[in-house]
Design an enzyme around this catalytic site. Structure first.
Site, PDB file in Angstrom:
ATOM      1  N   ASP A  16       0.822  -1.211   0.000  1.00  0.00           N
ATOM      2  CA  ASP A  16       0.000   0.000   0.000  1.00  0.00           C
ATOM      3  C   ASP A  16       0.859   1.266   0.000  1.00  0.00           C
ATOM      4  OD1 ASP A  16      -2.017   1.859   0.388  1.00  0.00           O
ATOM      5  OD2 ASP A  16      -2.106   1.524   2.557  1.00  0.00           O
ATOM      6  N   ASP A  20      -1.917   5.947  -4.994  1.00  0.00           N
ATOM      7  CA  ASP A  20      -2.203   5.038  -3.888  1.00  0.00           C
ATOM      8  C   ASP A  20      -2.628   3.653  -4.385  1.00  0.00           C
ATOM      9  OD1 ASP A  20      -2.890   3.800  -1.576  1.00  0.00           O
ATOM     10  OD2 ASP A  20      -4.597   5.075  -1.114  1.00  0.00           O
TER      11      ASP A  20
END
Ligand code: NAG
Length: 384
Positions: free
Chosen positions: A88, A274
């Site tokens: 992530d 992201d």
């Protein structure tokens, strides 16, 4: 197996709230953005579990679950205990479920791998309280220290969390394929400024270059690849286009504009790249305008549903005076046989951290992305 399949969307940009020295404001969800708990028809394909996995050379196979969750394998402990984690770029901490976690996934569907400290010869006690807030919700547990491994590289003395409660992430975790999260953002947004696994790899001299690079598979369900410490030129066309990180923390950059049909909705903005966010997000005013252009209708949970058959105008993100254009084929996501989702959600992130646009997996599927930690820049090229 649930009788009603789900689209397990994630929003893993970490909130700054829990970290003392943080410059940015909490990443608060827009009221409407409870999309994550939506159960909808279609889409779930219960694929086989992980099989082939990279190792030793920095390559990690990235598995695609529903085009909403991209995860790969790493390990913690000696001998290594394997976990499937979301790599992530919107957060900066590593956590895995603790052995005694009773709020980590389902008992049958969504069963998680759990970390057993007593089975690791390199485990070091810490146990201080750990808590983090993602866009999708909170996760908490206790800190521990152990050897970790990603891409075949050992990371000595990695401080990470053994999570005791991941229920805050909702159904996207409970039914999702991942056990934990490995944050790849800068350690300025890590809880307690704990060095991230990637920063430790750099500091411990394990990798040649302080970069990692993402390729998310081009087609549904196809494997992607995360290269730790390098760039895989076989997965993009042409030269990389480099942009400086505008603010170190998230992988943030200056966005010249966002537009559709010649209409500008996001001049002089900021965006973060992201990998832990499934779709795209933008300020609610701007998203409302875009939705009206494509004729999308908002449902009760704030998702925008759009006509599957019509062709809609291109959506353009202008970055570094270059156009990054998504066609309707790329930004319309089939949610069931007869319903489609406009892949952008309204989310207002307050100042001083926001407003921010989030360029999630919908963006990263199209552009191979190099995250250059050492030189604080992002490189993009058309994925191939
Ligand atoms: C572990 O964290 C919890 C809060 O998450 C805290 O109450 C507890 O005291 C911690 N355990 C230890 C041994 O410090």
């Amino acid at each position: 197996m649930p009788s009603t399949p789900t689209l397990l969307l994630l929003l893993l940009a970490a909130s700054a709230r829990c970290s003392a020295a943080l410059i940015r404001a909490p990443l608060t969800r827009h009221d409407d953005a409870t999309f994550i708990d939506v159960v909808r028809e279609g889409l779930v394909r219960f694929e086989g579990l992980l099989s082939s996995l990279g190792g030793g050379d920095g390559d990690i196979v990235i598995k695609d679950y529903q085009n909403s969750q991209y995860f790969g394998q790493m390990s913690v402990g000696t001998p290594g205990q394997s976990f499937d984690v979301i790599f992530d770029t919107g957060s900066a901490n590593l956590w895995v479920p603790a052995k005694d976690c009773t709020n980590c996934g389902g008992r049958i569907v969504g069963r998680k791998h759990k970390y057993d400290r007593t089975a690791s010869s390199t485990y070091v006690v810490d146990d201080a309280a750990f808590a983090i807030e993602y866009g999708s919700g909170p996760v908490s547990g206790n800190w521990s220290v152990d050897t970790a491994n990603m891409g075949g590289f050992d990371i000595e003395a990695q401080r990470f969390a053994e999570v005791k409660d991941a229920s805050g992430l909702g159904i996207a975790y409970k039914l999702g394929k991942f056990d934990g999260i490995l944050g790849l953002a800068f350690d300025t947004i890590s809880i307690d400024k704990t060095p991230t696994p990637f920063k430790n790899l750099m500091d411990q001299g394990k990798i040649d270059r302080g970069v990692f690079s993402f390729y998310l598979g081009k087609t549904d369900g196809a494997d992607g690849e995360l290269v730790i410490g390098g760039i895989d030129e076989s997965h993009f066309d042409g030269a990389l286009f480099w942009m400086p990180v505008s603010r170190v923390g998230y992988w943030q950059l200056d966005l010249d504009d966002v537009s559709m049909s010649g209409l500008s909705v996001g001049a002089d903005a900021q965006a973060i790249v992201d990998s832990g966010t499934s779709l795209l997000t933008g300020p609610s005013d701007a998203v409302r305008t875009l939705a009206s252009i494509v004729g999308a209708k908002r449902n009760v949970v704030g998702e925008y549903l759009v006509d599957c058959d019509a062709t809609h105008p291109d959506l353009t993100f202008r970055i570094g005076r270059r156009d990054f254009t998504l066609t309707s084929e790329e930004y319309v996501i089939r949610a069931s046989e007869d319903s489609c989702l406009f892949a952008i959600l309204a989310m207002d992130i307050p100042p001083p951290g926001g407003p921010l646009w989030i360029l999630g997996d919908v963006f990263m599927r199209k552009w191979y992305t190099v995250f250059d930690y050492e030189h604080e820049q992002l490189g993009f090229a058309l994925a191939a």
